[in-house]
Design an enzyme around this catalytic site. Structure first.
Site, mmCIF file in Angstrom:
data_model
loop_
_atom_site.group_PDB
_atom_site.id
_atom_site.type_symbol
_atom_site.label_atom_id
_atom_site.label_comp_id
_atom_site.label_asym_id
_atom_site.label_seq_id
_atom_site.Cartn_x
_atom_site.Cartn_y
_atom_site.Cartn_z
ATOM 1 N N LYS A 14 16.083 5.643 -26.637
ATOM 2 C CA LYS A 14 15.080 4.970 -25.942
ATOM 3 C C LYS A 14 14.191 3.852 -26.468
ATOM 4 O O LYS A 14 14.222 2.731 -26.103
ATOM 5 C CB LYS A 14 13.797 6.142 -25.764
ATOM 6 C CG LYS A 14 14.214 7.232 -24.730
ATOM 7 C CD LYS A 14 13.198 8.440 -24.437
ATOM 8 C CE LYS A 14 12.418 8.949 -25.960
ATOM 9 N NZ LYS A 14 13.607 10.000 -26.187
ATOM 10 N N ARG A 89 5.609 13.532 -21.962
ATOM 11 C CA ARG A 89 6.496 14.302 -22.437
ATOM 12 C C ARG A 89 5.997 15.890 -21.875
ATOM 13 O O ARG A 89 6.895 16.741 -22.282
ATOM 14 C CB ARG A 89 6.340 14.427 -23.864
ATOM 15 C CG ARG A 89 7.570 13.933 -24.777
ATOM 16 C CD ARG A 89 7.058 14.013 -26.045
ATOM 17 N NE ARG A 89 8.459 13.816 -27.011
ATOM 18 C CZ ARG A 89 8.857 12.767 -27.634
ATOM 19 N NH1 ARG A 89 8.178 11.590 -27.494
ATOM 20 N NH2 ARG A 89 9.858 12.586 -28.323
HETATM 21 P P1 ADP Z 1 12.382 10.999 -30.466
HETATM 22 O O1 ADP Z 1 12.295 10.459 -29.229
HETATM 23 O O2 ADP Z 1 13.226 10.621 -31.338
HETATM 24 O O3 ADP Z 1 12.031 12.758 -30.566
HETATM 25 P P2 ADP Z 1 9.586 10.054 -31.028
HETATM 26 O O4 ADP Z 1 9.576 8.852 -31.861
HETATM 27 O O5 ADP Z 1 9.479 9.690 -29.607
HETATM 28 O O6 ADP Z 1 10.987 10.802 -31.283
HETATM 29 O O7 ADP Z 1 8.763 11.304 -31.270
HETATM 30 C C1 ADP Z 1 8.283 11.897 -32.397
HETATM 31 C C2 ADP Z 1 7.454 12.913 -32.171
HETATM 32 O O8 ADP Z 1 5.955 12.488 -32.051
HETATM 33 C C3 ADP Z 1 7.851 14.239 -31.554
HETATM 34 O O9 ADP Z 1 8.705 15.010 -31.746
HETATM 35 C C4 ADP Z 1 6.297 14.650 -31.253
HETATM 36 O O10 ADP Z 1 5.962 15.308 -32.353
HETATM 37 C C5 ADP Z 1 5.267 13.347 -31.319
HETATM 38 N N1 ADP Z 1 5.247 12.976 -30.103
HETATM 39 C C6 ADP Z 1 5.647 11.670 -29.539
HETATM 40 N N2 ADP Z 1 5.054 11.435 -28.366
HETATM 41 C C7 ADP Z 1 4.428 12.542 -27.897
HETATM 42 C C8 ADP Z 1 3.925 12.790 -26.386
HETATM 43 N N3 ADP Z 1 4.014 12.075 -25.583
HETATM 44 N N4 ADP Z 1 3.461 14.256 -26.538
HETATM 45 C C9 ADP Z 1 3.478 14.944 -27.619
HETATM 46 N N5 ADP Z 1 3.826 14.445 -28.878
HETATM 47 C C10 ADP Z 1 4.607 13.442 -28.903
#
Ligand code: ADP
Length: 190
Positions: A14, A89
């Protein structure tokens, strides 16, 4: 405005593809994962609240995430549109985003689903950890993140499918080839 959600499991690509989309279409990138990491490294109030949650590979509560996201959108009123990366998410987040955008006379135009299988995810993240040093990229935390994805995040897909907004793109192969499919899908939806 043109608003895009880039959707897929951890390690789907992504972030990588978002950078290319920004360069071509001039959209503002909102990555909730990047925002949380920034809060943690600046030791803000939000950072203190979410540090352990991220380290454990769990989802941050919707209330914190939605408020942070809405604030960021509100701060950027003059952009052409947004790429939402890592958000929504949960179905609750998706509903909140729809309501929030509706209030501004805006909507989500397209949801790009990056299609990858679990073997690829695990390989990619193992590679990424060598460079990123992200604590949540270790094998045990990755299992948690994938669990969170399949128990909570996957349900966001039918939510947008019911609105006819999802386009699935093959997320395996060369970065440029994947991007070429993405770019065509965006142009068609504009
Ligand atoms: P990846 O897509 O590699 O899992 P991200 O950088 O998008 O990693 O997210 C890292 C962490 O940030 C997630 O594992 C979660 O703990 C938190 N996070 C990110 N976006 C959200 C969201 N929309 N809702 C809840 N937690 C989130």
């Amino acid at each position: 405005m043109y608003n895009l959600v880039i959707f897929g499991p951890p390690g789907a690509g992504k972030g990588t593809q978002s950078e290319k989309i920004i360069a071509e279409f001039n959209l503002a990138h909102i990555s909730t994962g990047d925002m949380f990491r920034m809060h943690i490294s600046n030791d803000t109030e939000i950072g203190k609240k979410v540090k352990q949650i991220l380290a454990d590979g769990l989802l941050v509560p919707d209330s914190i995430t939605i408020e942070m996201l809405e604030e960021e959108v509100t701060k950027n009123p003059d952009v052409k549109g947004f790429i939402f990366d890592g958000f929504p998410r949960t179905v609750n987040q998706a509903e909140a985003l729809d309501t929030f955008l509706e209030g501004k006379g805006e909507k989500i135009n397209l949801v790009l689903q990056l299609d990858v299988n679990q073997d690829v995810i695990k390989e990619r993240i193992a590679e990424r950890q060598k460079i990123s040093g992200r604590a949540d990229d270790d094998a045990e935390k990755l299992v948690k993140r994938i669990d969170e994805y399949f128990s909570k995040t996957i349900h966001v897909l039918p939510f947008y499918e019911n609105q006819g907004k999802v386009i699935k793109v093959n997320g395996i192969g060369k970065i440029e080839d994947i991007y070429s499919d993405i770019s065509s899908a965006i142009k068609e939806s504009m």
